[in-house]
Design a protein around this motif. Structure first.
Motif, mmCIF file in Angstrom:
data_model
loop_
_atom_site.group_PDB
_atom_site.id
_atom_site.type_symbol
_atom_site.label_atom_id
_atom_site.label_comp_id
_atom_site.label_asym_id
_atom_site.label_seq_id
_atom_site.Cartn_x
_atom_site.Cartn_y
_atom_site.Cartn_z
ATOM 1 N N ASN A 174 0.291 -1.286 -0.423
ATOM 2 C CA ASN A 174 -0.167 0.118 -0.126
ATOM 3 C C ASN A 174 0.627 1.400 0.251
ATOM 4 N N LYS A 175 2.597 1.665 -0.445
ATOM 5 C CA LYS A 175 2.691 2.133 -0.573
ATOM 6 C C LYS A 175 2.982 3.170 -1.932
ATOM 7 N N MET A 176 2.560 4.525 -2.277
ATOM 8 C CA MET A 176 2.163 5.096 -3.231
ATOM 9 C C MET A 176 4.084 5.336 -4.112
ATOM 10 N N VAL A 177 4.381 4.731 -5.327
ATOM 11 C CA VAL A 177 4.924 4.962 -6.225
ATOM 12 C C VAL A 177 5.191 5.889 -7.030
ATOM 13 N N VAL A 178 5.673 6.635 -7.578
ATOM 14 C CA VAL A 178 6.432 7.302 -8.735
ATOM 15 C C VAL A 178 6.774 6.654 -9.593
ATOM 16 N N PHE A 179 6.733 6.385 -10.525
ATOM 17 C CA PHE A 179 7.492 6.071 -12.141
ATOM 18 C C PHE A 179 6.792 6.922 -13.414
ATOM 19 N N ASP A 180 8.188 7.271 -14.204
ATOM 20 C CA ASP A 180 7.407 7.246 -15.393
ATOM 21 C C ASP A 180 7.233 7.085 -16.296
ATOM 22 N N ALA A 181 6.234 6.760 -17.066
ATOM 23 C CA ALA A 181 4.827 6.073 -17.575
ATOM 24 C C ALA A 181 5.798 4.856 -18.767
ATOM 25 N N ARG A 182 6.095 5.765 -19.592
ATOM 26 C CA ARG A 182 6.921 4.477 -20.554
ATOM 27 C C ARG A 182 5.299 3.652 -20.569
ATOM 28 N N GLY A 183 4.368 4.464 -21.498
ATOM 29 C CA GLY A 183 3.207 3.950 -22.492
ATOM 30 C C GLY A 183 2.476 3.018 -21.221
ATOM 31 N N HIS A 184 2.841 2.897 -20.467
ATOM 32 C CA HIS A 184 2.399 2.412 -19.223
ATOM 33 C C HIS A 184 0.722 2.553 -18.960
ATOM 34 N N ARG A 185 -0.596 2.252 -18.536
ATOM 35 C CA ARG A 185 -1.757 3.103 -18.393
ATOM 36 C C ARG A 185 -2.169 2.776 -16.939
ATOM 37 N N ALA A 186 -3.565 2.986 -16.295
ATOM 38 C CA ALA A 186 -4.103 2.571 -15.459
ATOM 39 C C ALA A 186 -4.442 1.454 -15.728
ATOM 40 N N GLY A 187 -4.506 0.824 -14.061
ATOM 41 C CA GLY A 187 -5.650 -0.836 -14.624
ATOM 42 C C GLY A 187 -3.970 -1.462 -14.673
ATOM 43 N N GLU A 188 -2.712 -0.986 -14.686
ATOM 44 C CA GLU A 188 -1.646 -2.101 -16.026
ATOM 45 C C GLU A 188 -0.656 -2.268 -13.909
ATOM 46 N N TYR A 189 -0.291 -4.176 -14.187
ATOM 47 C CA TYR A 189 0.128 -3.989 -13.136
ATOM 48 C C TYR A 189 2.022 -4.156 -14.085
ATOM 49 N N VAL A 190 2.938 -2.950 -13.074
ATOM 50 C CA VAL A 190 4.100 -3.244 -13.906
ATOM 51 C C VAL A 190 5.316 -3.212 -12.256
ATOM 52 N N ARG A 191 5.840 -3.897 -13.177
ATOM 53 C CA ARG A 191 7.940 -4.151 -12.103
ATOM 54 C C ARG A 191 8.082 -2.852 -12.368
ATOM 55 N N VAL A 192 8.559 -2.328 -10.917
ATOM 56 C CA VAL A 192 8.928 -1.314 -10.566
ATOM 57 C C VAL A 192 10.649 -1.277 -9.879
ATOM 58 N N ARG A 193 11.542 -0.763 -9.869
ATOM 59 C CA ARG A 193 12.696 -0.526 -9.151
ATOM 60 C C ARG A 193 12.199 0.094 -8.959
ATOM 61 N N ILE A 194 12.933 0.847 -6.647
ATOM 62 C CA ILE A 194 12.397 1.845 -6.686
ATOM 63 C C ILE A 194 13.961 2.790 -6.177
ATOM 64 N N THR A 195 14.038 3.350 -6.636
ATOM 65 C CA THR A 195 15.291 4.399 -6.641
ATOM 66 C C THR A 195 15.791 5.258 -5.477
ATOM 67 N N GLY A 196 14.304 5.779 -5.295
ATOM 68 C CA GLY A 196 14.641 6.707 -4.134
ATOM 69 C C GLY A 196 13.339 6.733 -3.166
ATOM 70 N N CYS A 197 13.492 7.495 -2.467
ATOM 71 C CA CYS A 197 12.004 7.755 -1.125
ATOM 72 C C CYS A 197 11.904 9.360 -1.014
ATOM 73 N N THR A 198 11.140 9.463 -0.654
ATOM 74 C CA THR A 198 10.263 10.935 0.813
ATOM 75 C C THR A 198 9.940 9.969 1.668
ATOM 76 N N SER A 199 9.674 10.457 2.889
ATOM 77 C CA SER A 199 8.824 10.223 3.833
ATOM 78 C C SER A 199 7.305 9.375 3.932
ATOM 79 N N ALA A 200 6.464 10.223 2.187
ATOM 80 C CA ALA A 200 5.858 9.992 2.376
ATOM 81 C C ALA A 200 5.486 8.501 0.589
#
Ligand code: SAH
Ligand code: SF4
Ligand code: F3S
Length: 450
Positions: A417-443
């Motif tokens: 349930n953590k929010m991740v922000v990442f480059d779109a690269r053609g992906h869309r809402a409702g898709e599952y995307v594998r994302v590597r975490i490169t950084g973070c803020t407290s939120a």
């Protein structure tokens, strides 16, 4: 604006008239608003999200803390402007504050036309007719049975990916500080067939995440069918459907639930387990029915079954008689559990509760505020630590939509349930995307698709 099927357009004092609903409070209220819109749509009321267009304004309210009610009173005062603009306007208060204050809301300078408690929503069309005829429409009857089981909620959320599904109503726990058992009445569970049918419809409509809602989902019981079984059936609708639930009460979160979660990868790895306090003496005054040790034993069980499970909580600062030691115990519990996130509140005395009748609200304001501040700063650092641990890892993210700042970036959540922000690269809402975490803020986590 919602699309309406013409066969559902019956004039009944409505006839193309528009309804606007403003929602405060918890997820249950958000889910209830979708029921209300459905009931009213069947009576010919078209939903609008533009308050200026509305013929009826309903405010779905929360009573859990005094500031929640104050905010709504402020909104009622602002309704004067809308009434001047459109004298035929009908304004109603629904939800928990309606249940708590009842007729009182129909008198005084900001008197409303309709007052409907959480179990009276099927009666709204009649209440609207009363109000249209110049009277007051009031129904604050609580029910032992009402679950709105077969009403199909009109989804008002914009993302089309995640939805709330209410599975039970009411609360029997009577924590001494809490108004919810008085505003929502006794616990009752929704017929499981209607839950599954609703979830299937959501999945077929493209939704990929459901959150099963109840004040205490662990006590779901429909003729002997308990929560772990319901959860499993919901998760079996599709492996592509993520399932979440809230809220669990520590006193009855059993191993069977944890086993069920661990056995189904699409049940999300996140448990919201409100502690309220870390001191056994305080938990007893709160009537929570568990000790600090019981709570920690449950946390250990969660970790045993699912080492990657996030744990979040609710905490109250400054409840009746809270000593410095009890406050310290809350801080030490937070450190010991290492919560991933938390909702933190200062105690607000609610009229009619056991505490209001029997326990003095005796922690000075300044002390409450200072303790809450300490709790919040500790949680900020715990959240930051939790997010930092994710940097370098990969997660399956369910895309919810564009990020707030830019259309080139998407946002979505991990199973935790953590929010991740990442480059779109053609992906869309409702898709599952594998994302590597490169950084973070407290939120938020920041990442790159892999
Ligand atoms: N049924 C859920 C949530 C109830 S309300 C549960 O039991 O966890 C959400 C949160 O509001 C509670 O968990 C509690 O932390 C907080 N809360 C409830 N009554 C409160 C009060 N009188 N003052 C401050 N916080 C309160
Ligand atoms: Fe309130 Fe306790 Fe019920 Fe939660 S479990 S709604 S805190 S009485
Ligand atoms: Fe508020 Fe009622 Fe929910 S009091 S927190 S809206 S159950």
């Amino acid at each position: 604006m919602m699309k309406i099927e013409t066969d559902k357009l019956r004039p009944l004092g409505g006839g193309g008239r528009k309804l606007f609903v403003e929602t405060y409070g918890c997820q249950m209220n958000a889910a209830d608003t979708e029921i209300v819109v459905s009931v009213m749509r069947d009576e010919g009321y078209d939903y609008t999200d533009d308050i200026e267009q509305a013929d009826i304004i309903l405010i779905n309210t929360c009573s859990v803390r005094e500031n929640a009610e104050q905010r709504i009173r402020g909104r009622l005062t602002e309704m004067r402007r809308h009434r001047r603009r459109k004298p035929s306007l009908i304004v109603g208060i629904i939800g928990c504050m309606a249940e708590r204050l009842k007729e009182e809301l129909t008198t005084g300078e900001d008197a409303v036309d309709i007052v409907a408690g959480p179990d009276a929503y099927r009666d709204l069309p009649r209440l609207v007719r009363e109000a249209s005829a110049g009277g007051k429409g009031i129904n604050v009857m609580l029910s032992r049975e009402e679950t709105y089981a077969e009403i199909a909620p009109v989804r008002l959320d914009r993302n089309g990916v995640s939805a709330f599904v209410s599975i039970m109503r009411g609360c029997n726990n009577f924590c001494s500080y809490c108004v919810v058992p008085y505003t929502r009445g006794r616990e009752r569970s929704r017929e499981p067939g209607t839950v599954i049918a609703e979830v299937k419809r959501l999945f077929e409509a493209g939704y990929r995440e459901v959150t099963l809602l109840g004040q205490n989902v662990n006590s779901y019981d429909y003729e002997g069918l308990r929560f772990p079984q319901l959860l499993r059936s919901v998760a079996e609708v599709s492996p592509l459907l993520r399932v979440r639930f809230a809220t669990s009460h520590p006193k009855d979160m059993g191993d069977e639930l944890l086993q069920t979660m661990a056995s189904m990868p699409n049940i999300c790895r996140c448990i919201h387990l409100p502690a309220q306090s870390g001191a056994t003496s305080m938990l007893e005054r709160m009537n929570r029915k568990y000790t600090r040790e019981d709570y920690l034993e449950r946390i250990a069980a969660v970790r045993r079954y699912m080492p990657d499970c996030a744990i979040t909580t609710d905490l109250i600062a400054g409840f009746s008689g809270e000593t410095a030691e009890e406050h310290e115990a809350t801080l030490s519990l937070m450190r010991q559990v290492g919560y991933d996130s938390a909702y933190m509140f200062r105690y607000s005395e609610r009229p009619g509760t056991f505490a209001a009748r029997n326990m003095p609200d005796d922690v000075p304001d300044a002390v409450k505020t200072a303790r809450l501040q300490e709790i919040i700063s500790l949680q900020n650092s715990l959240s930051e630590q939790s997010n930092s641990r994710d940097v370098g890892r990969e997660f399956e993210v369910l895309v919810e939509g564009e990020s707030k700042r830019s259309a080139e970036r998407l946002c979505g959540r991990t199973s935790q349930n953590k929010m991740v922000v990442f480059d779109a690269r053609g992906h869309r809402a409702g898709e599952y995307v594998r994302v590597r975490i490169t950084g973070c803020t407290s939120a938020t986590l920041l990442g790159e698709p892999v």
